[in-house]
Design a protein around this motif. Sequence first.
Motif, PDB file in Angstrom:
ATOM      1  N   VAL A  75      50.280  44.520 122.207  1.00 58.43           N
ATOM      2  CA  VAL A  75      49.052  43.799 121.679  1.00 58.43           C
ATOM      3  C   VAL A  75      47.756  45.404 122.322  1.00 58.43           C
ATOM      4  CG1 VAL A  75      48.860  42.725 124.284  1.00 58.43           C
ATOM      5  CG2 VAL A  75      48.163  45.196 124.851  1.00 58.43           C
ATOM      6  N   ILE A  76      47.014  45.340 121.215  1.00 58.63           N
ATOM      7  CA  ILE A  76      46.262  46.146 120.623  1.00 58.63           C
ATOM      8  C   ILE A  76      44.687  45.796 121.433  1.00 58.63           C
ATOM      9  CG2 ILE A  76      45.121  47.048 118.987  1.00 58.63           C
ATOM     10  CD1 ILE A  76      47.289  46.246 116.538  1.00 58.63           C
ATOM     11  N   LEU A  77      44.145  46.204 122.096  1.00 57.61           N
ATOM     12  CA  LEU A  77      42.442  46.292 122.914  1.00 57.61           C
ATOM     13  C   LEU A  77      41.751  47.195 122.116  1.00 57.61           C
ATOM     14  CD1 LEU A  77      43.493  47.042 126.269  1.00 57.61           C
ATOM     15  CD2 LEU A  77      44.240  44.549 125.029  1.00 57.61           C
ATOM     16  N   ARG A  78      40.792  46.212 121.345  1.00 56.09           N
ATOM     17  CA  ARG A  78      39.516  47.064 120.471  1.00 56.09           C
ATOM     18  C   ARG A  78      38.472  47.536 121.357  1.00 56.09           C
ATOM     19  NH1 ARG A  78      42.129  45.891 115.991  1.00 56.09           N
ATOM     20  NH2 ARG A  78      44.071  44.015 116.063  1.00 56.09           N
ATOM     21  N   CYS A  79      37.837  48.413 120.988  1.00 52.74           N
ATOM     22  CA  CYS A  79      36.885  48.981 121.794  1.00 52.74           C
ATOM     23  C   CYS A  79      35.566  48.732 120.430  1.00 52.74           C
ATOM     24  CB  CYS A  79      36.825  49.881 121.981  1.00 52.74           C
ATOM     25  SG  CYS A  79      35.448  51.057 123.348  1.00 52.74           S
ATOM     26  N   GLY A 137      36.798  54.865 111.944  1.00 54.65           N
ATOM     27  CA  GLY A 137      35.762  55.451 112.389  1.00 54.65           C
ATOM     28  C   GLY A 137      34.568  55.122 113.061  1.00 54.65           C
ATOM     29  N   SER A 138      34.795  53.268 113.405  1.00 45.98           N
ATOM     30  CA  SER A 138      33.247  53.214 114.684  1.00 45.98           C
ATOM     31  C   SER A 138      34.559  52.283 115.521  1.00 45.98           C
ATOM     32  CB  SER A 138      33.031  51.914 113.449  1.00 45.98           C
ATOM     33  OG  SER A 138      34.128  51.184 113.260  1.00 45.98           O
ATOM     34  N   ASN A 139      36.036  52.002 115.325  1.00 42.81           N
ATOM     35  CA  ASN A 139      36.677  51.295 116.190  1.00 42.81           C
ATOM     36  C   ASN A 139      37.471  52.419 116.951  1.00 42.81           C
ATOM     37  OD1 ASN A 139      36.518  48.088 115.992  1.00 42.81           O
ATOM     38  ND2 ASN A 139      36.333  48.468 113.379  1.00 42.81           N
ATOM     39  N   PHE A 140      38.261  52.018 117.933  1.00 42.87           N
ATOM     40  CA  PHE A 140      38.815  52.883 119.119  1.00 42.87           C
ATOM     41  C   PHE A 140      39.648  51.548 119.335  1.00 42.87           C
ATOM     42  CE2 PHE A 140      40.598  55.995 120.818  1.00 42.87           C
ATOM     43  CZ  PHE A 140      40.189  56.471 122.596  1.00 42.87           C
ATOM     44  N   THR A 141      41.142  51.708 119.220  1.00 38.44           N
ATOM     45  CA  THR A 141      41.824  51.026 119.867  1.00 38.44           C
ATOM     46  C   THR A 141      42.866  51.810 120.736  1.00 38.44           C
ATOM     47  OG1 THR A 141      43.430  51.568 118.223  1.00 38.44           O
ATOM     48  CG2 THR A 141      42.069  49.664 117.932  1.00 38.44           C
ATOM     49  N   CYS A 153      37.365  50.849 128.486  1.00 39.83           N
ATOM     50  CA  CYS A 153      36.333  51.719 126.683  1.00 39.83           C
ATOM     51  C   CYS A 153      35.400  52.485 127.267  1.00 39.83           C
ATOM     52  CB  CYS A 153      36.578  51.376 125.660  1.00 39.83           C
ATOM     53  SG  CYS A 153      36.075  52.056 124.439  1.00 39.83           S
ATOM     54  N   ALA A 154      35.787  53.727 127.449  1.00 40.30           N
ATOM     55  CA  ALA A 154      34.020  54.414 127.536  1.00 40.30           C
ATOM     56  C   ALA A 154      33.821  55.683 126.444  1.00 40.30           C
ATOM     57  CB  ALA A 154      34.553  54.783 128.733  1.00 40.30           C
ATOM     58  N   SER A 155      32.324  55.981 126.171  1.00 38.07           N
ATOM     59  CA  SER A 155      32.412  56.838 124.951  1.00 38.07           C
ATOM     60  C   SER A 155      30.936  57.611 125.643  1.00 38.07           C
ATOM     61  CB  SER A 155      31.840  56.565 124.072  1.00 38.07           C
ATOM     62  OG  SER A 155      30.782  55.500 123.893  1.00 38.07           O
ATOM     63  N   SER A 156      31.244  58.919 125.263  1.00 42.85           N
ATOM     64  CA  SER A 156      29.915  60.007 125.603  1.00 42.85           C
ATOM     65  C   SER A 156      29.854  60.977 124.588  1.00 42.85           C
ATOM     66  CB  SER A 156      30.677  60.805 127.189  1.00 42.85           C
ATOM     67  OG  SER A 156      31.230  61.818 125.995  1.00 42.85           O
ATOM     68  N   ALA A 157      28.672  60.967 124.139  1.00 46.90           N
ATOM     69  CA  ALA A 157      27.800  62.243 123.241  1.00 46.90           C
ATOM     70  C   ALA A 157      28.437  62.721 123.386  1.00 46.90           C
ATOM     71  CB  ALA A 157      26.055  62.340 123.845  1.00 46.90           C
ATOM     72  N   SER A 158      28.817  63.609 123.969  1.00 46.36           N
ATOM     73  CA  SER A 158      28.846  65.538 123.884  1.00 46.36           C
ATOM     74  C   SER A 158      28.794  66.149 124.918  1.00 46.36           C
ATOM     75  CB  SER A 158      27.896  65.844 122.999  1.00 46.36           C
ATOM     76  OG  SER A 158      26.496  66.394 124.018  1.00 46.36           O
ATOM     77  N   GLY A 159      29.558  67.099 125.218  1.00 45.45           N
ATOM     78  CA  GLY A 159      30.111  67.793 126.043  1.00 45.45           C
ATOM     79  C   GLY A 159      28.709  68.051 126.924  1.00 45.45           C
ATOM     80  N   SER A 160      27.365  68.487 126.571  1.00 43.20           N
ATOM     81  CA  SER A 160      26.109  68.629 127.479  1.00 43.20           C
ATOM     82  C   SER A 160      25.972  67.273 127.623  1.00 43.20           C
ATOM     83  CB  SER A 160      25.655  69.716 126.618  1.00 43.20           C
ATOM     84  OG  SER A 160      25.022  69.427 125.372  1.00 43.20           O
ATOM     85  N   GLN A 161      25.968  66.022 126.486  1.00 39.82           N
ATOM     86  CA  GLN A 161      25.740  64.954 128.059  1.00 39.82           C
ATOM     87  C   GLN A 161      27.294  64.617 128.221  1.00 39.82           C
ATOM     88  OE1 GLN A 161      23.319  64.207 124.111  1.00 39.82           O
ATOM     89  NE2 GLN A 161      22.273  63.096 125.649  1.00 39.82           N
ATOM     90  N   PRO A 162      27.964  64.773 129.200  1.00 43.56           N
ATOM     91  CA  PRO A 162      28.781  64.214 129.125  1.00 43.56           C
ATOM     92  C   PRO A 162      28.687  63.388 130.311  1.00 43.56           C
ATOM     93  CG  PRO A 162      28.712  65.216 131.056  1.00 43.56           C
ATOM     94  CD  PRO A 162      27.132  65.557 130.127  1.00 43.56           C
ATOM     95  N   GLU A 163      27.793  62.386 130.357  1.00 44.26           N
ATOM     96  CA  GLU A 163      27.824  61.535 130.853  1.00 44.26           C
ATOM     97  C   GLU A 163      28.309  60.399 130.226  1.00 44.26           C
ATOM     98  OE1 GLU A 163      25.260  63.059 130.691  1.00 44.26           O
ATOM     99  OE2 GLU A 163      23.214  61.726 129.720  1.00 44.26           O
TER     100      GLU A 163
END
Lengths: 112, 114
Positions: free
Chosen positions: B19-23, B72-76, B92-102
């Motif tokens: 299975v492939i889960l997409r984000c 460059g846009s999807n993360f599987t 799936c989750a993402s965060s902006a940078s180390g200094s904005q780690p939420e």
Amino acid sequence: DAKTTQPPSMDCAEGRAANLPCNHSTISGNEYVYWYRQIHSQGPQYIIHGLKNNETNEMASLIITEDRKSSTLILPHATLRDTAVYYCIVRPWNSGNTPLVFGKGTRLSVIA
Amino acid sequence: EPEVTQTPSHQVTQMGQEVILRCVPISNHLYFYWYRQILGQKVEFLVSFYNNEISEKSEIFDDQFSVERPDGSNFTLKIRSTKLEDSAMYFCASSASGSQPEAFFGQGTRLTVV
């Protein structure tokens, strides 16, 4: 394992302030305190974070004790939609690579 | 408001199938993560991804799992040969940078292995 301790459950009357405690007695100097919540089976939602000063945003306030060993998340006027599991997490600053470690959290039930 | 999008919302697969889960993470975020939550249990970290490579992974993330950022846009997240115990919600989750780690989480994919 999670480095925080939270009560398993709490109740709060609708419209009243919900005060959710968290113990993080082994917190390091470079670690922030983060709060997330999970409503039913949805994805966790970021609420707020802080280092040592009290913080406030549109969702909540975070009170961190002076020794940083505990904190309290305050939802000033709880609504039914705030019923969720609330997670207190400590994590190093500037740590995008460091995963969030979720414990069991506190299940907050807001009662009409 | 930008958000993390996951597809599908629910996938049923037979044991042993891939299975492939997409984000789709939030645009301009740099850090990407997969977590899972077995019904009634804690949210568990699987893997973090930065600068086109895995930066950390948990013991759960064994050779059956792989991640990719193909365009460059999807993360599987790929599970090569699913087991019954892989049944869970995958976030799936993402965060902006180390200094904005939420981190900002998607709504999850419920994977059911039968």
